[in-house]
Design an enzyme around this catalytic site. Structure first.
Site, PDB file in Angstrom:
ATOM      1  CB  SER A 156      -0.894   0.007   1.247  1.00 14.74           C
ATOM      2  OG  SER A 156      -1.554   1.252   1.396  1.00 14.74           O
ATOM      3  CE1 TYR A 169      -4.200  -2.037   4.849  1.00 13.13           C
ATOM      4  CE2 TYR A 169      -3.268   0.166   4.647  1.00 13.13           C
ATOM      5  CZ  TYR A 169      -3.784  -0.974   4.070  1.00 13.13           C
ATOM      6  OH  TYR A 169      -3.876  -1.049   2.695  1.00 13.13           O
TER       7      TYR A 169
END
Length: 255
Positions: free
Chosen positions: A135, A148
């Site tokens: 990401s 995350y």
């Protein structure tokens, strides 16, 4: 540009819905035989004809082994480590140890569990492509998304290390760092961000878009196209890279 994958076998985690399903379909459209796993049993029942699916929680190493070992024995060319969860959107002091552990167990440990089962076969065949979904949060950081972000930063490290370790066996390892991807998952992220800040989802979505140079979200298909390129002979000398598909993210948390 020839990106055909005829005769190749691919495994995609979290491949029964969302980005994973688009990746699986795109690989299959290029000729690959595709096996997927997912925790969503209902979605597995709706897989396209000819695509094999299994109920697997990638955080469970035994479940991963039971799924991937037979696939690896039959031969595997491509692994797409797509599974991950968003985790909580909270200040760090409000994140529980269980929330932290679960986010890393799925988003990081799952990629390790899968890689270790396919690598011996890829080494023996002296070829393979492992594509880890990271990401832009794993490059830049993002407030209120500590587990995350930690998982995705670690995925980048895992990718770099495996590329160094496996390159001599003609195994390529890369990470794709999507930005904000249009779809239900991003809708949930936007809603959580809006709740955390006391703003409307529409305002938060507009802020996310303004945080990219191109002023837009990306589509799952655009991410899947890069997966195919990296898995094909067109990407034969690309390894150890973190490639963003994000319209150039300038900031992940516009204020």
């Amino acid at each position: 540009m020839n990106t055909r994958l005829d005769g190749q076998r691919a495994a995609v985690t979290a491949g029964a819905g969302g980005l994973g399903l688009v990746i699986a379909r795109t690989l299959a459209a290029e000729g690959a035989t595709v096996m997927v796993c997912d925790i969503d049993g209902a979605a597995l029942e709706e897989l396209p004809a000819g695509m094999e699916g299994a109920p697997v929680d990638v955080a469970d190493p035994d479940a991963v082994g039971a799924w991937l070992e037979p696939i690896a024995r039959a031969g595997i060319d491509i692994l797409v480590n797509n599974a991950g969860i968003a985790g909580p959107t909270k200040p760090v002091e409000r994140i529980t140890p269980d929330e932290w552990r679960r986010c890393l167990a799925v988003g990081l440990d799952g990629q390790f569990h899968c890689a270790r089962h396919v690598v011996p076969t890829m080494k023996a065949r002296r070829r393979g492509a492992i594509i880890n979904i990271a990401s832009t949060a794993g490059i830049m950081g993002m407030p209120f998304r500590t587990p995350y972000v930690a998982a995705k930063f670690a995925v980048v490290g895992l990718t770099k290390t495996l590329a160094m370790e496996l390159g001599r066996y003609n195994i390529r390892v890369n990470a794709i760092a999507p930005g904000a991807i249009s779809g239900e998952r991003m809708d949930r992220v936007v809603a959580a961000h809006a709740k955390a800040e006391g703003r409307s989802p529409e305002e938060i979505r507009s802020l996310y878009e303004s945080g990219t140079s191109m002023g837009t979200f990306v589509t799952p298909e655009q991410v899947a196209d890069l997966v195919v390129f990296l898995a094909s002979e067109r990407g034969a000398r690309i390894s150890g890279q973190v490639l963003a598909v994000d319209g150039h993210t300038e900031t992940l948390y516009p204020r």
